[in-house]
Scaffold this motif. Structure first.
Motif, PDB file in Angstrom:
ATOM      1  N   UNK A   1       0.848  -1.200   0.000  1.00  0.00           N
ATOM      2  CA  UNK A   1       0.000   0.000   0.000  1.00  0.00           C
ATOM      3  C   UNK A   1       0.877   1.241   0.000  1.00  0.00           C
ATOM      4  N   UNK A   2       0.400   2.265  -0.693  1.00  0.00           N
ATOM      5  CA  UNK A   2       1.175   3.488  -0.852  1.00  0.00           C
ATOM      6  C   UNK A   2       1.276   4.239   0.471  1.00  0.00           C
ATOM      7  N   UNK A   3       2.444   4.835   0.707  1.00  0.00           N
ATOM      8  CA  UNK A   3       2.669   5.667   1.881  1.00  0.00           C
ATOM      9  C   UNK A   3       2.649   7.138   1.472  1.00  0.00           C
ATOM     10  N   UNK A   4       2.048   7.967   2.316  1.00  0.00           N
ATOM     11  CA  UNK A   4       1.990   9.399   2.048  1.00  0.00           C
ATOM     12  C   UNK A   4       1.948  10.152   3.357  1.00  0.00           C
ATOM     13  N   UNK A   5       2.843  11.148   3.496  1.00  0.00           N
ATOM     14  CA  UNK A   5       2.814  11.984   4.683  1.00  0.00           C
ATOM     15  C   UNK A   5       1.511  12.778   4.729  1.00  0.00           C
ATOM     16  N   UNK A   6       1.060  13.067   5.940  1.00  0.00           N
ATOM     17  CA  UNK A   6      -0.113  13.944   6.049  1.00  0.00           C
ATOM     18  C   UNK A   6       0.365  15.391   6.086  1.00  0.00           C
ATOM     19  N   UNK A   7      -0.387  16.237   5.436  1.00  0.00           N
ATOM     20  CA  UNK A   7       0.025  17.637   5.296  1.00  0.00           C
ATOM     21  C   UNK A   7      -1.053  18.609   5.730  1.00  0.00           C
ATOM     22  N   UNK A   8      -2.133  18.104   6.297  1.00  0.00           N
ATOM     23  CA  UNK A   8      -3.277  18.957   6.613  1.00  0.00           C
ATOM     24  C   UNK A   8      -3.438  19.217   8.106  1.00  0.00           C
ATOM     25  N   UNK A   9      -2.367  19.049   8.871  1.00  0.00           N
ATOM     26  CA  UNK A   9      -2.452  19.246  10.320  1.00  0.00           C
ATOM     27  C   UNK A   9      -1.954  20.640  10.675  1.00  0.00           C
TER      28      UNK A   9
ATOM     29  N   UNK B   1      26.980  10.991   2.322  1.00  0.00           N
ATOM     30  CA  UNK B   1      27.863  10.137   3.113  1.00  0.00           C
ATOM     31  C   UNK B   1      28.589  10.909   4.203  1.00  0.00           C
ATOM     32  N   UNK B   2      28.687  12.221   4.049  1.00  0.00           N
ATOM     33  CA  UNK B   2      29.305  13.052   5.069  1.00  0.00           C
ATOM     34  C   UNK B   2      28.217  13.849   5.775  1.00  0.00           C
ATOM     35  N   UNK B   3      28.138  13.742   7.055  1.00  0.00           N
ATOM     36  CA  UNK B   3      27.128  14.484   7.813  1.00  0.00           C
ATOM     37  C   UNK B   3      27.429  14.393   9.289  1.00  0.00           C
ATOM     38  N   UNK B   4      26.764  15.261  10.072  1.00  0.00           N
ATOM     39  CA  UNK B   4      27.046  15.275  11.508  1.00  0.00           C
ATOM     40  C   UNK B   4      26.083  14.409  12.302  1.00  0.00           C
ATOM     41  N   UNK B   5      25.169  13.708  11.594  1.00  0.00           N
ATOM     42  CA  UNK B   5      24.294  12.756  12.273  1.00  0.00           C
ATOM     43  C   UNK B   5      23.052  13.337  12.887  1.00  0.00           C
ATOM     44  N   UNK B   6      22.834  14.657  12.729  1.00  0.00           N
ATOM     45  CA  UNK B   6      21.628  15.284  13.250  1.00  0.00           C
ATOM     46  C   UNK B   6      20.634  15.433  12.100  1.00  0.00           C
ATOM     47  N   UNK B   7      19.456  14.847  12.248  1.00  0.00           N
ATOM     48  CA  UNK B   7      18.497  14.739  11.153  1.00  0.00           C
ATOM     49  C   UNK B   7      17.165  15.347  11.574  1.00  0.00           C
ATOM     50  N   UNK B   8      16.507  15.991  10.612  1.00  0.00           N
ATOM     51  CA  UNK B   8      15.150  16.490  10.833  1.00  0.00           C
ATOM     52  C   UNK B   8      14.326  16.169   9.593  1.00  0.00           C
ATOM     53  N   UNK B   9      13.070  15.739   9.797  1.00  0.00           N
ATOM     54  CA  UNK B   9      12.234  15.312   8.678  1.00  0.00           C
ATOM     55  C   UNK B   9      10.783  15.639   8.972  1.00  0.00           C
ATOM     56  N   UNK B  10      10.007  15.790   7.906  1.00  0.00           N
ATOM     57  CA  UNK B  10       8.582  16.037   8.043  1.00  0.00           C
ATOM     58  C   UNK B  10       7.993  16.474   6.722  1.00  0.00           C
ATOM     59  N   UNK B  11       6.726  16.816   6.731  1.00  0.00           N
ATOM     60  CA  UNK B  11       6.134  17.445   5.562  1.00  0.00           C
ATOM     61  C   UNK B  11       6.868  18.769   5.336  1.00  0.00           C
ATOM     62  N   UNK B  12       6.774  19.361   4.137  1.00  0.00           N
ATOM     63  CA  UNK B  12       7.499  20.619   3.913  1.00  0.00           C
ATOM     64  C   UNK B  12       7.222  21.677   4.973  1.00  0.00           C
ATOM     65  N   UNK B  13       5.973  21.824   5.394  1.00  0.00           N
ATOM     66  CA  UNK B  13       5.629  22.843   6.385  1.00  0.00           C
ATOM     67  C   UNK B  13       6.204  22.506   7.755  1.00  0.00           C
ATOM     68  N   UNK B  14       6.034  21.278   8.178  1.00  0.00           N
ATOM     69  CA  UNK B  14       6.533  20.869   9.492  1.00  0.00           C
ATOM     70  C   UNK B  14       8.061  20.880   9.506  1.00  0.00           C
ATOM     71  N   UNK B  15       8.678  20.425   8.420  1.00  0.00           N
ATOM     72  CA  UNK B  15      10.135  20.435   8.334  1.00  0.00           C
ATOM     73  C   UNK B  15      10.663  21.863   8.476  1.00  0.00           C
TER      74      UNK B  15
END
Length: 268
Positions: A148-156, A243-257
């Protein structure tokens, strides 16, 4: 090799799924059974399941794609400069694994000239596989049901978002002010761990995710899934992940990100 076609990407995704299926017994035969737990130099735990699972996946990669490179958590690098590079985290969430918690997973990704082709999160104890990539979409497989397809919610609304905070203890130890700021955001905040949080995000069950202290084999396998589900995933400064990064990650819908980047900006 020239640029990948859609058929190439689909074929690599099918091979990746087959390789994970072949290696699944290596982890599951140890899950919730007695085994020794060792400590690495950084004091993180490692078990025979980690080593056997990565060895099984590496053997599959070498058999199917002898010219490809591999970067794995337990056995290091092989041809890191190859055109195609596989990333392997055999047991993402070893603490979960050794405590009998089912939310651990096996991570696998393929990069072509540094760009993600496909990423996969196999959760054997849950009987689920999340996978996706550019041009492939994002999917959750739970046989025998169809993917089944996955999709972030963006209406919150911003004040109602659910934020997951992975590695909360590390953030509390190293950047406590950042944790205080995150805990003041949205409606719900929850301390989470391991790769399945990214599946929850891609599925639209949570809205934002902040992580800390990761390695490329932790975040690059989940990156294509989150992006294919409509999300944005960067480092805390908003920079692209490689491959190079400091290991700190943030993710979300465009607005939440974007909102989480603003919250974290004083702590970058």
């Amino acid at each position: 090799m020239t640029e990948l076609t859609q058929a190439d990407r689909a074929a690599f995704a099918a091979d990746a799924r087959a390789m994970l299926a072949a290696a699944r017994s290596s982890s599951m035969r140890h899950f919730r059974r007695p085994f020794a737990v060792e400590a690495k130099e950084d004091e993180s735990p490692v078990t025979v399941a980690d080593r056997e699972t990565e060895a099984a996946i590496r053997a599959e990669i070498t058999r199917r794609f002898p010219g490809h490179g591999i970067l794995g958590e337990e056995y290091g690098t092989d041809r890191l400069d190859a055109e195609f590079l596989w990333l392997v985290d055999p047991i993402d969430g070893t603490k979960s694994f050794i405590s009998g918690h089912p939310m651990w997973g096996t991570l696998l990704a393929l990069l072509h000239r540094g760009a993600p082709v496909v990423g996969l999160v196999d959760a054997p104890a849950l009987g689920e596989l999340a996978w996706g990539g550019p041009g492939l979409g994002a999917w959750l497989a739970r046989p025998p049901a169809p993917d089944r397809a996955l999709r972030l919610r963006t209406d919150v609304a911003p004040e109602a978002v659910f934020i997951a905070i992975n590695e909360m203890q590390r953030i509390l130890t190293h950047q406590p002010e950042a944790l205080d700021a995150l805990l003041a955001e949205g409606r719900y905040q929850r301390a989470t761990a391991d790769c399945y949080s990214y599946v929850q995000l891609a599925a639209g069950w949570i809205d934002g995710l902040v992580d800390y202290g990761l390695q490329p084999f932790d975040y690059l396998p989940v990156l294509p899934i989150v992006e294919a589900a409509g999300g944005v995933m960067t480092d805390w400064a908003g920079g692209p992940l490689g491959l190079q990064g400091d290991g700190r990650i943030v993710a979300g819908s465009p607005t939440v990100h974007a909102r989480l980047l603003a919250v974290l900006a004083p702590f970058v």
